[in-house]
Design a protein around this motif. Structure first.
Motif, mmCIF file in Angstrom:
data_model
loop_
_atom_site.group_PDB
_atom_site.id
_atom_site.type_symbol
_atom_site.label_atom_id
_atom_site.label_comp_id
_atom_site.label_asym_id
_atom_site.label_seq_id
_atom_site.Cartn_x
_atom_site.Cartn_y
_atom_site.Cartn_z
ATOM 1 N N THR A 43 0.669 -1.388 0.419
ATOM 2 C CA THR A 43 0.695 0.251 0.060
ATOM 3 C C THR A 43 0.951 1.065 0.466
ATOM 4 O OG1 THR A 43 -1.750 0.847 0.722
ATOM 5 C CG2 THR A 43 -0.275 0.016 2.396
ATOM 6 N N GLU A 44 0.671 2.062 -0.903
ATOM 7 C CA GLU A 44 1.256 3.344 -0.627
ATOM 8 C C GLU A 44 0.693 4.469 -0.267
ATOM 9 O OE1 GLU A 44 1.813 4.027 -4.325
ATOM 10 O OE2 GLU A 44 3.293 3.071 -5.352
ATOM 11 N N GLU A 45 -0.815 3.698 0.599
ATOM 12 C CA GLU A 45 -1.646 4.905 1.477
ATOM 13 C C GLU A 45 -1.124 6.031 2.154
ATOM 14 O OE1 GLU A 45 -5.380 7.153 0.924
ATOM 15 O OE2 GLU A 45 -4.418 5.980 -0.259
ATOM 16 N N GLU A 46 -0.605 6.988 2.425
ATOM 17 C CA GLU A 46 0.176 7.566 4.234
ATOM 18 C C GLU A 46 -0.853 7.132 4.916
ATOM 19 O OE1 GLU A 46 0.390 11.411 3.965
ATOM 20 O OE2 GLU A 46 1.674 11.603 1.753
ATOM 21 N N GLY A 47 -0.588 7.432 6.510
ATOM 22 C CA GLY A 47 -0.893 6.700 7.731
ATOM 23 C C GLY A 47 -2.067 5.273 7.358
ATOM 24 N N VAL A 78 -3.170 3.917 10.726
ATOM 25 C CA VAL A 78 -3.987 4.285 10.544
ATOM 26 C C VAL A 78 -5.518 3.230 10.165
ATOM 27 C CG1 VAL A 78 -5.914 5.846 11.253
ATOM 28 C CG2 VAL A 78 -3.586 6.214 11.893
ATOM 29 N N HIS A 79 -4.847 3.442 8.718
ATOM 30 C CA HIS A 79 -5.390 2.705 7.021
ATOM 31 C C HIS A 79 -5.739 1.207 7.583
ATOM 32 C CE1 HIS A 79 -8.258 6.573 8.001
ATOM 33 N NE2 HIS A 79 -6.354 7.428 7.540
ATOM 34 N N GLY A 80 -4.042 0.732 7.057
ATOM 35 C CA GLY A 80 -3.710 -0.303 6.651
ATOM 36 C C GLY A 80 -4.884 -1.358 7.717
ATOM 37 N N GLY A 81 -5.069 -2.355 6.795
ATOM 38 C CA GLY A 81 -5.753 -3.680 7.147
ATOM 39 C C GLY A 81 -7.445 -2.787 6.964
ATOM 40 N N SER A 82 -7.812 -1.761 6.439
ATOM 41 C CA SER A 82 -9.071 -1.376 6.515
ATOM 42 C C SER A 82 -9.702 -1.191 5.871
ATOM 43 C CB SER A 82 -9.097 -0.114 7.843
ATOM 44 O OG SER A 82 -8.727 1.272 7.111
ATOM 45 N N GLU A 83 -11.369 -0.819 5.816
ATOM 46 C CA GLU A 83 -11.988 -0.272 4.394
ATOM 47 C C GLU A 83 -11.720 0.917 3.968
ATOM 48 O OE1 GLU A 83 -13.626 -2.168 2.458
ATOM 49 O OE2 GLU A 83 -14.207 -3.989 3.599
ATOM 50 N N GLN A 84 -10.951 1.626 4.580
ATOM 51 C CA GLN A 84 -10.118 3.164 4.762
ATOM 52 C C GLN A 84 -8.935 3.272 3.582
ATOM 53 O OE1 GLN A 84 -10.442 6.019 7.823
ATOM 54 N NE2 GLN A 84 -10.944 4.211 9.001
ATOM 55 N N ASP A 85 -8.178 2.023 3.318
ATOM 56 C CA ASP A 85 -7.251 1.657 2.689
ATOM 57 C C ASP A 85 -7.377 1.213 1.299
ATOM 58 O OD1 ASP A 85 -4.833 1.274 1.546
ATOM 59 O OD2 ASP A 85 -4.014 -0.021 3.013
ATOM 60 N N PRO A 104 -0.888 -4.962 5.493
ATOM 61 C CA PRO A 104 0.307 -4.518 4.178
ATOM 62 C C PRO A 104 1.521 -4.825 5.325
ATOM 63 C CG PRO A 104 -0.752 -2.941 5.731
ATOM 64 C CD PRO A 104 -2.041 -3.950 6.231
ATOM 65 N N GLY A 105 2.776 -5.142 4.502
ATOM 66 C CA GLY A 105 3.888 -5.614 4.916
ATOM 67 C C GLY A 105 4.902 -6.294 4.609
ATOM 68 N N SER A 106 5.507 -7.068 4.849
ATOM 69 C CA SER A 106 6.556 -8.081 4.617
ATOM 70 C C SER A 106 6.310 -9.540 5.382
ATOM 71 C CB SER A 106 8.820 -8.326 5.455
ATOM 72 O OG SER A 106 8.985 -8.905 4.751
ATOM 73 N N LEU A 160 4.526 -13.556 8.218
ATOM 74 C CA LEU A 160 3.920 -14.987 8.585
ATOM 75 C C LEU A 160 5.303 -16.125 9.562
ATOM 76 C CD1 LEU A 160 3.033 -18.213 7.208
ATOM 77 C CD2 LEU A 160 5.663 -17.830 5.880
ATOM 78 N N ASN A 161 6.025 -15.312 10.095
ATOM 79 C CA ASN A 161 6.668 -15.627 11.062
ATOM 80 C C ASN A 161 6.293 -15.865 12.788
ATOM 81 O OD1 ASN A 161 8.201 -17.702 9.870
ATOM 82 N ND2 ASN A 161 10.584 -16.288 10.125
ATOM 83 N N SER A 162 5.548 -14.519 12.071
ATOM 84 C CA SER A 162 4.803 -13.115 13.457
ATOM 85 C C SER A 162 3.496 -14.313 13.237
ATOM 86 C CB SER A 162 4.692 -11.985 13.044
ATOM 87 O OG SER A 162 4.121 -11.554 14.681
#
Length: 296
Positions: free
Chosen positions: A196-200, A203-210, A241-243, A248-250
């Motif tokens: 995701t390239e969305e700022e914030g 706050v927004h990652g993993g939600s419908e706002q993203d 979002p992320g690596s 996966l390990n987390s």
């Protein structure tokens, strides 16, 4: 698994050197065979045939016995040991004792046998005690002849907490189907790491706002419907979002997963290569057993 459409797992190959490092893989294969009624083939290689044939350093009680008889005795002892460790099975296991290097024996059997699953353990670095991939494991995975289950943990029950990493590719679909087949009584969490390239993002990652999340959710739902078919109800989506590696390990650690599944050679960078890539690091660092399914 393999290339038989929706047909369930019927044949399994276990590679064992009959040392302590193979005990966990043997126990897991025996459990899976009992749970699924799968025909189990157990392969063991006697690699030092030359040492058996040589007459030097032969104990007094073996002197005068032909080399072929000594070799036959070793084979019989190995087969008896395997039968004892495997225990009773709903289908009589086949035992293969080969006189060749283990990687060659296992690769030959896997190529000839059309197995639905190959089960093996991991090696450990003698100096540091860390998990390393042995040559047999590497060769099996690179061949793509069958899904490979790398057993790291001692099995105390069937697989209950299962996570399948996915980049939504055809190879990931194959891995998901293999996982559902192997873990017939368990829910499977499909973990998809998206960009995701969305700022914030915090706050927004993993939600419908993203917007990136909405797109990932739409794609993932379509993927699961196509890949899982009538098993879709057993799949739970986890989108983050992320690596992929860290997520996966987390996830596996935080949820005490007992199996991680992944496909290799998908369309994205995560699965673009096998050895020397994120996929290899998953094999080495995952806190649980790993199922690897290679794409065509």
């Amino acid at each position: 698994m393999n290339q038989r459409g929706d047909q369930k797992m019927r044949t399994m190959l276990l590679a064992t050197d009959l040392t302590a490092r193979s005990d966990r893989a043997l126990d897991r294969a025996a459990r899976l065979a009992r749970e699924t009624g799968t025909r189990l083939t157990v392969a063991h290689a006697i690699e030092d045939v030359k040492g058996v044939e040589e007459s030097v350093n032969v104990p007094s009680w073996r002197r005068g016995k032909p080399a072929w008889k000594r070799l036959d005795a070793l084979k019989a002892a190995a087969a008896a040991d395997i039968r004892t460790q495997i225990g009773e099975q709903p289908v009589e296991p086949q035992i293969v004792i080969g006189e060749e290097k283990a990687p060659e024996l296992i690769a030959r059997l896997a190529a000839d046998g059309d197995f639905d699953l190959v089960v093996t353990g991991v090696a450990r670095d003698a100096g540091q005690g860390r998990v390393v991939l042995g040559s047999t494991v590497e060769r099996l995975i690179k061949s793509g002849l069958a899904p490979v289950l790398i057993v790291k943990c001692r099995p105390v029950e069937g697989y209950r907490t299962v996570v399948a990493a996915s980049d939504l590719s055809p190879t990931s679909a194959r891995a998901l189907r293999a996982t559902l087949d192997l873990c017939a009584q368990s829910e499977v969490a499909v973990l998809h790491a998206y960009e995701t390239e969305e700022e914030g993002i915090a706050v927004h990652g993993g939600s419908e706002q993203d917007p990136a999340y909405r797109k990932a959710l739409e794609d993932a739902r379509r993927f699961v419907a196509d890949a899982a078919g009538d098993q879709e109800g057993r799949v739970r989506l986890v989108l983050e979002p992320g690596s992929p590696l860290s997520l996966l390990n987390s996830y596996a650690t935080d949820h005490e997963a007992d199996l991680v599944a992944l496909g290799t050679h998908g369309r994205t960078g995560f699965f673009a290569r096998l050895m020397g890539s994120v996929a290899e690091r998953v094999l080495l660092t995952a806190p649980c057993d790993v199922l690897v399914v290679r794409g065509k």
